[in-house]
Write a protein that holds these residues in place. Structure first.
Motif, PDB file in Angstrom:
ATOM      1  N   ALA A 182       8.151  48.277 107.105  1.00 37.34           N
ATOM      2  CA  ALA A 182       7.571  48.475 105.769  1.00 37.34           C
ATOM      3  C   ALA A 182       8.547  49.204 104.847  1.00 37.34           C
ATOM      4  O   ALA A 182       8.706  48.837 103.685  1.00 37.34           O
ATOM      5  CB  ALA A 182       6.258  49.253 105.878  1.00 37.34           C
ATOM      6  N   GLU A 183       9.219  50.199 105.378  1.00 37.71           N
ATOM      7  CA  GLU A 183      10.188  50.941 104.563  1.00 37.71           C
ATOM      8  C   GLU A 183      11.447  50.115 104.296  1.00 37.71           C
ATOM      9  O   GLU A 183      12.038  50.206 103.225  1.00 37.71           O
ATOM     10  CB  GLU A 183      10.547  52.262 105.232  1.00 37.71           C
ATOM     11  CG  GLU A 183       9.442  53.293 105.138  1.00 37.71           C
ATOM     12  CD  GLU A 183       9.103  53.643 103.698  1.00 37.71           C
ATOM     13  OE1 GLU A 183       9.764  54.524 103.122  1.00 37.71           O
ATOM     14  OE2 GLU A 183       8.172  53.026 103.134  1.00 37.71           O
ATOM     15  N   THR A 243       2.823  52.450 103.792  1.00 43.13           N
ATOM     16  CA  THR A 243       3.743  52.367 104.929  1.00 43.13           C
ATOM     17  C   THR A 243       3.046  52.820 106.201  1.00 43.13           C
ATOM     18  O   THR A 243       3.192  52.203 107.259  1.00 43.13           O
ATOM     19  CB  THR A 243       4.995  53.234 104.659  1.00 43.13           C
ATOM     20  OG1 THR A 243       5.706  52.657 103.571  1.00 43.13           O
ATOM     21  CG2 THR A 243       5.889  53.320 105.864  1.00 43.13           C
ATOM     22  N   VAL A 254       7.345  58.957 101.503  1.00 43.41           N
ATOM     23  CA  VAL A 254       6.811  57.854 102.304  1.00 43.41           C
ATOM     24  C   VAL A 254       5.411  57.534 101.772  1.00 43.41           C
ATOM     25  O   VAL A 254       4.526  58.384 101.827  1.00 43.41           O
ATOM     26  CB  VAL A 254       6.739  58.227 103.804  1.00 43.41           C
ATOM     27  CG1 VAL A 254       6.137  57.096 104.609  1.00 43.41           C
ATOM     28  CG2 VAL A 254       8.111  58.607 104.326  1.00 43.41           C
ATOM     29  N   SER A 268      12.951  57.538 106.409  1.00 45.26           N
ATOM     30  CA  SER A 268      11.506  57.548 106.160  1.00 45.26           C
ATOM     31  C   SER A 268      10.725  57.429 107.466  1.00 45.26           C
ATOM     32  O   SER A 268       9.691  58.080 107.645  1.00 45.26           O
ATOM     33  CB  SER A 268      11.112  56.391 105.237  1.00 45.26           C
ATOM     34  OG  SER A 268      11.642  56.568 103.960  1.00 45.26           O
ATOM     35  N   THR A 269      11.216  56.598 108.368  1.00 45.07           N
ATOM     36  CA  THR A 269      10.566  56.425 109.665  1.00 45.07           C
ATOM     37  C   THR A 269      10.580  57.733 110.446  1.00 45.07           C
ATOM     38  O   THR A 269       9.563  58.125 111.036  1.00 45.07           O
ATOM     39  CB  THR A 269      11.257  55.307 110.468  1.00 45.07           C
ATOM     40  OG1 THR A 269      11.219  54.104 109.693  1.00 45.07           O
ATOM     41  CG2 THR A 269      10.574  55.081 111.797  1.00 45.07           C
ATOM     42  N   ALA A 291      15.416  53.604 105.193  1.00 43.40           N
ATOM     43  CA  ALA A 291      14.220  53.190 105.934  1.00 43.40           C
ATOM     44  C   ALA A 291      14.095  54.001 107.224  1.00 43.40           C
ATOM     45  O   ALA A 291      12.997  54.435 107.595  1.00 43.40           O
ATOM     46  CB  ALA A 291      14.275  51.699 106.246  1.00 43.40           C
ATOM     47  N   ARG A 309      10.536  47.859 101.507  1.00 47.34           N
ATOM     48  CA  ARG A 309      10.378  48.606 100.260  1.00 47.34           C
ATOM     49  C   ARG A 309      11.709  49.100  99.712  1.00 47.34           C
ATOM     50  O   ARG A 309      11.991  48.983  98.526  1.00 47.34           O
ATOM     51  CB  ARG A 309       9.438  49.800 100.491  1.00 47.34           C
ATOM     52  CG  ARG A 309       9.142  50.608  99.247  1.00 47.34           C
ATOM     53  CD  ARG A 309       8.144  51.717  99.553  1.00 47.34           C
ATOM     54  NE  ARG A 309       8.723  52.811 100.290  1.00 47.34           N
ATOM     55  CZ  ARG A 309       9.260  53.896  99.731  1.00 47.34           C
ATOM     56  NH1 ARG A 309       9.297  54.030  98.421  1.00 47.34           N
ATOM     57  NH2 ARG A 309       9.757  54.850 100.479  1.00 47.34           N
ATOM     58  N   VAL A 341       6.355  51.097 110.597  1.00 49.19           N
ATOM     59  CA  VAL A 341       6.808  52.003 109.529  1.00 49.19           C
ATOM     60  C   VAL A 341       8.217  51.609 109.092  1.00 49.19           C
ATOM     61  O   VAL A 341       8.504  51.504 107.898  1.00 49.19           O
ATOM     62  CB  VAL A 341       6.763  53.478 109.994  1.00 49.19           C
ATOM     63  CG1 VAL A 341       7.479  54.387 109.009  1.00 49.19           C
ATOM     64  CG2 VAL A 341       5.322  53.924 110.180  1.00 49.19           C
TER      65      VAL A 341
END
Length: 159
Positions: A112-113, A81, A77, A126-127, A123, A116, A109
């Motif tokens: 943004a992920e 982010t 991450v 990652s969150t 995503a 990306r 978050v």
């Protein structure tokens, strides 16, 4: 317990709440309460308690960044982010007091992920890693603050 000690305790209690809620500078308030007490008390025990408090909070500050950074690095991450999540969290705090901060942090978050990675599952993974890292930072900071407050409580009870 004197009125002055109750004032110091109240400052530290607000600091502990600040660590958990992440709106107030919690550990700084805990240190301020201990510092106020130590400068008024001016005993060897008071200075020792202040030293313990400073060391505990400093170790917690370092520990929270190391542990959170490790988890975020493992999950890949990026810092940007977290900046997006933090910025939206601040906006959320003002739009929906208290609950807006964590809700919009998570949303920021995730968005943004999502931009990306272009994959909802990645995503969300990652969150979740960012949420875990945030939880770790709160727990580590709370542990440092609790050591500081515990040292103060012990000193007040024994003197």
């Amino acid at each position: 317990m004197t009125a002055f000690e109750l004032l110091c305790a109240a400052i530290m209690l607000v600091g502990l709440v600040g660590v958990i809620v992440q709106v107030l500078p919690g550990t700084l308030l805990v240190l301020a309460g201990v510092l106020l007490w130590a400068t008024e008390t001016q005993t060897g025990v008071a200075w020792l308690v202040l030293a313990v408090a400073v060391v505990a909070v400093a170790l917690a500050w370092v520990g929270k960044y190391v542990l959170a950074g490790r988890g975020l690095k493992r999950a890949a991450v990026p810092n940007r982010t977290l900046v997006v999540g933090g910025a939206l969290g601040v906006v959320g705090f003002f739009l929906l007091p208290v609950v807006g901060l964590p809700l919009l942090f998570v949303l920021g978050v995730y968005l943004a992920e999502q931009l990306r990675l272009r994959d909802r599952r990645k995503a969300w993974a990652s969150t979740k890693a960012a949420i875990r890292a945030t939880g770790v930072t709160i727990l580590v900071e709370l542990a440092g603050a609790m050591v500081a407050v515990g040292a103060w409580v012990l000193a007040v009870l024994l003197t």
